[in-house]
Enzyme design. Sequence first.
Site, PDB file in Angstrom:
ATOM      1  CG  ASP A 388      -1.787   0.992   1.476  1.00 56.20           C
ATOM      2  OD1 ASP A 388      -2.757   1.246   0.580  1.00 56.20           O
ATOM      3  OD2 ASP A 388      -1.635   1.926   2.203  1.00 56.20           O
ATOM      4  CD  GLU A 441      -2.317   2.544  -3.446  1.00 49.31           C
ATOM      5  OE1 GLU A 441      -3.492   3.223  -3.411  1.00 49.31           O
ATOM      6  OE2 GLU A 441      -2.009   2.434  -2.405  1.00 49.31           O
TER       7      GLU A 441
END
Length: 709
Positions: A388, A441
């Site tokens: 993330d 990401e």
Amino acid sequence: MTDKTKTTRRSRTKKADAPAAPPEAVETPVAEVAETPVAEVAETPVAEVAETPVAEVVEVAPAEVVETAVAVIESAPAASPFLTDDDLYLFGEGTHYRMYEKFGAHLTVVDGAPGTYFAVWAPNAEYVAVIGDWNGWESGPNPLKMRGSSGIWEGFIPGIGKGATYKFHIASRYYGYREDKTDPFGSYYEVAPRTGAVVWDRDYGWNDETWMATRHQRQNLNAPMAIYELHLGSWMRDPNEPERFLSYRELAPLLAEHMKTCGFTHIELMPITEHPFYGSWGYQVTGFFAPTSRLGTPQDFMFFVDYLHQHGIGIILDWVPSHFPTDGHGLAYFDGTHLFEHADPRKGFHPDWGSYIFNYGRNEVRSFLISSAICWLEKFHIDGLRVDAVASMLYLDYSRKDGEWIPNIYGGNENIEAIMFLRQFNAEVYKSFPDVQTIAEESTAWPMVSRPTYVGGLGFGYKWDMGWMHDTLQYMRREGVFRRFHHNELTFRGLYMFTENYVLSLSHDEVVHGKGSLMDKMAGDVWQKFANMRLLFSYMYAQPGKKLMFMGAEFGQWREWNHDGSLDWHLLEFPSHSGLMQLVGDLNRLYSSEPSLHELDCDPAGFEWVDASDTDSSVYSFLRKGKTTGDIMLVVMNATPVVRADYRIGVPRGGWWREMLNSDGGEYWGSGIGNSGGMNADVVPVHGHGHSLNLTLPPLAALFFKSEG
């Protein structure tokens, strides 16, 4: 969209201030512990401790920690049954990647006495004790002892069994700081809002040998990967008790059946690592080695993984090494110093999310984080990690104004320590588990995110294509009559689509914080909205790259996602919604079964434009090609709500072209306009090809034709 737009989902209800001196705390008997000679520790009669009556330890039921009655045992630490000098060296060097086997709480037997060995890293503490439900949460009875100058405090407490709840009482040598901390390496925790760790194990009898032996074939660059992203707490609730979470064991068969219906190859779990604040969706992690106890025990989660593997479904975990919350019981200011985070708030505090940023330059922190990643892959059989907020790690000035960040040693804004950590992380993951995947990401133009470290890349297997998502959704919001003026929003990707190994993502970030649902974003009336959704999904599956779709999109949820409730499954009673889900299933099966649609997802040889320039008609046409076969798939998209008859498209082969899928099919709640299942190519040169097809293009629809000539 960039990572910078995600300012709410990681935020707690109240943001913390920048790091400051710690508050006052209760007095701790430091002097008494400091005066205890080591010899006395060794002379403690183990037999006498073993005879101390200990109540039976009650096994913890799923998603609920049961109070365990254990007799108070005042004992000095015994010699370490776990940590070796090599462990200490590798941990200090930042290259010990299985610290979960050494730190935390471990059930063991010492000199014939069953109990639990505890170890915690707190180099700036002058006193550390284990407090728990067996000693009245008092800091005096069970002190730990530091191993030399390692900063690691350890000790064995006989009579403490599985299910006992505990914390570490930390007394710092600075500022008079005292705090009760949960175990950073805990394998299980109390159900929130409680924050204690629970003595537990990770024993489980796996039955997924077939999956584990063949998964290298199921998720390499040439394999089809269609990923279903979901939040376990809100995917489905008990209709009779809508406030109750379904357990891992309850969810497994329901999810496996839905994946079979929809044809997805993998699921991606939003973080299930333990987190105190449910509203953070798991992105404010305090337990980096444990699945959340809201849904069950570690073994319940292992069953969940095992069950899905046995049904041919891979599992990717959303993993968060980018930041951690400021909760007092967690990693923040762990031993009275900024142990896990940078001391300077310009590097160690995130202004958007009100959270701390890991100190990636500290060896022990890198060991901690990489050990977390390895734990999920090794102990829980996870098939991939989606990392993330990578952009927030790469840039020192991420979401900061001038004067709010510190340049690196070369004067730039690149976070060199984070770059080296990500490379080290990826290198170790692929070294230990060459058949898994890591996914970044990352929302910027940082180069070579998904290229190997040995050529200068960050080493990820894949990167989310967030530029594709942004451009495509912007295009789909436009009414058909205006799309001719924005034709490039769908063709621009052709300039960069093979610079990385991409995952085309329609993720949770697009359906929260007032953005509305995907269906809400589509232009037109109700029929056109459904047609545009079918066109959007068809375009995604036709483009090079792996696929990701957030839960609820597969059947066209109207409401924005709400983590406090279930998806609106009742919508499947309507043919418009059930038809959309049938299309998603057919797209997944077509994508998985046709080599031309997946084998060269990451290779320019697998894609060729036929015509990218028909702006007046808003029609796009291109070819997808296979690697192991000579298969060719023609994809034609009509992005306007008008039928286009006698539309001629050039093709590289003569013979029969079978219509494999028409997103306007009546079974999908479309108008049913098509080409009677296929046609023979005419010897009419168009678009630089010697043959062509004279097609009828349905409104707001995509057609897939396979050459069988």
